[in-house]
Design an enzyme around this catalytic site. Structure first.
Site, short mmCIF file in Angstrom:
data_model
loop_
_atom_site.label_atom_id
_atom_site.label_comp_id
_atom_site.label_asym_id
_atom_site.label_seq_id
_atom_site.Cartn_x
_atom_site.Cartn_y
_atom_site.Cartn_z
N LYS A 143 0.83 -1.20 0.00
CA LYS A 143 0.00 0.00 0.00
C LYS A 143 0.88 1.27 0.00
O LYS A 143 2.09 1.18 0.22
CB LYS A 143 -0.92 -0.04 1.23
CG LYS A 143 -1.92 -1.20 1.21
CD LYS A 143 -2.89 -1.08 2.37
CE LYS A 143 -3.88 -2.22 2.38
NZ LYS A 143 -4.90 -2.04 3.44
N TYR A 169 -12.42 -2.34 -3.56
CA TYR A 169 -12.95 -2.39 -2.20
C TYR A 169 -14.48 -2.39 -2.17
O TYR A 169 -15.07 -1.98 -1.17
CB TYR A 169 -12.40 -1.22 -1.39
CG TYR A 169 -10.98 -1.43 -0.89
CD1 TYR A 169 -10.61 -2.59 -0.22
CD2 TYR A 169 -10.00 -0.45 -1.06
CE1 TYR A 169 -9.32 -2.79 0.25
CE2 TYR A 169 -8.70 -0.64 -0.59
CZ TYR A 169 -8.37 -1.81 0.07
OH TYR A 169 -7.10 -2.01 0.54
N THR A 171 -5.27 -7.89 10.24
CA THR A 171 -5.55 -6.57 9.67
C THR A 171 -5.16 -5.46 10.64
O THR A 171 -4.57 -4.46 10.26
CB THR A 171 -7.04 -6.45 9.31
OG1 THR A 171 -7.39 -7.55 8.47
CG2 THR A 171 -7.34 -5.16 8.57
N ASN A 190 -1.90 -0.10 6.91
CA ASN A 190 -1.38 -1.39 7.39
C ASN A 190 -0.50 -2.09 6.35
O ASN A 190 -0.48 -3.31 6.27
CB ASN A 190 -2.52 -2.27 7.90
CG ASN A 190 -3.52 -2.61 6.82
OD1 ASN A 190 -3.40 -2.16 5.69
ND2 ASN A 190 -4.49 -3.44 7.13
N HIS A 209 -1.92 -5.39 1.33
CA HIS A 209 -3.22 -6.03 1.12
C HIS A 209 -2.95 -7.39 0.47
O HIS A 209 -2.04 -7.53 -0.34
CB HIS A 209 -4.08 -5.20 0.16
CG HIS A 209 -5.27 -5.97 -0.36
ND1 HIS A 209 -6.46 -6.04 0.32
CD2 HIS A 209 -5.42 -6.73 -1.47
CE1 HIS A 209 -7.30 -6.81 -0.36
NE2 HIS A 209 -6.69 -7.24 -1.45
N GLU A 222 -9.31 -10.09 -8.08
CA GLU A 222 -8.37 -8.98 -7.92
C GLU A 222 -7.25 -9.05 -8.97
O GLU A 222 -6.81 -8.02 -9.48
CB GLU A 222 -7.81 -8.99 -6.49
CG GLU A 222 -8.90 -8.62 -5.48
CD GLU A 222 -8.54 -8.83 -4.02
OE1 GLU A 222 -7.41 -9.28 -3.73
OE2 GLU A 222 -9.39 -8.53 -3.16
P1 CMP Z 1 -7.31 -4.59 3.41
O1 CMP Z 1 -6.86 -5.98 3.65
O2 CMP Z 1 -6.67 -3.82 2.33
O3 CMP Z 1 -8.89 -4.62 3.16
C1 CMP Z 1 -9.79 -3.69 3.68
C2 CMP Z 1 -9.10 -2.59 4.42
O4 CMP Z 1 -9.93 -1.76 5.18
C3 CMP Z 1 -8.17 -3.20 5.44
O5 CMP Z 1 -7.07 -3.77 4.76
C4 CMP Z 1 -7.86 -2.02 6.33
O6 CMP Z 1 -6.69 -1.33 5.93
C5 CMP Z 1 -9.07 -1.13 6.11
N1 CMP Z 1 -9.79 -0.91 7.37
C6 CMP Z 1 -10.38 -1.84 8.13
N2 CMP Z 1 -10.94 -1.26 9.22
C7 CMP Z 1 -10.68 0.07 9.12
C8 CMP Z 1 -10.98 1.20 9.92
N3 CMP Z 1 -11.67 1.08 11.06
N4 CMP Z 1 -10.55 2.41 9.52
C9 CMP Z 1 -9.84 2.55 8.36
N5 CMP Z 1 -9.53 1.51 7.54
C10 CMP Z 1 -9.94 0.29 7.93
#
Ligand code: CMP
Length: 143
Positions: A9, A49, A91, A112, A115, A126
């Site tokens: 990311k 998403y 996550t 984070n 992905h 994807e």
């Molecule tokens: P990802 O695996 O990319 O898929 C969905 C993403 O939503 C997840 O990683 C997080 O980075 C993001 N996400 C989940 N919960 C929250 C939250 N409370 N606030 C912001 N982003 C979130």
């Protein structure tokens, strides 16, 4: 051979973690089948998403993932979808175990680092979304 979609990311790219992340999957024994550095359009972010459209953080998620370059990858190998998820960690970085990518480098749930597809079906969807009809490199000649 099983394939998965992984993406470093914008926070991971800005922090110079592409090499570290690629190295972990290479050392594990997976093969990098395709990769590109790109900026995700608003349209692609919303499609990728799509399952999170109703979540309160959807706007934030789309803003963040389109905020700078990402490194999109296709990896292949036995059970790569599940194993890559384990190597990424939970996550929420606060719940991710040390030794995992998020456990070692992440601090917040939004930023984070990485992905990864959560199922074979997501991986297929994807990969098609990010790589379309691109041909992937085969490491070994077909017999
Ligand atoms: P990802 O695996 O990319 O898929 C969905 C993403 O939503 C997840 O990683 C997080 O980075 C993001 N996400 C989940 N919960 C929250 C939250 N409370 N606030 C912001 N982003 C979130």
């Amino acid at each position: 051979m099983e394939k998965t979609f992984l993406m470093v990311k914008p926070d991971g790219v800005q922090r110079g973690l592409i090499g570290e992340i690629v190295a972990r999957f290479e050392k594990k024994g997976f093969k990098l089948a395709g990769a590109k550095l790109m900026i995700i359009s608003d349209e692609l972010a919303k499609e990728h998403y799509g399952e999170h459209t109703e979540r309160p953080f959807f706007g934030e998620l789309v803003d963040f993932i389109t905020s700078g370059p990402i490194f999109a990858m296709v990896w292949e190998g036995e059970d790569v979808v599940k194993t890559a998820r384990q190597m990424m960690g939970s996550t929420k970085p606060s719940e991710a175990q040390p030794g995992t990518i998020r456990g070692d480098f992440g601090l917040t749930v939004g930023k984070n680092i990485i992905h990864g597809s959560d199922s074979l079906e997501s991986a297929e969807r994807e990969i098609a979304l990010f790589f379309g009809n691109d041909a992937f490199v085969a490491y070994e000649r077909a017999a």
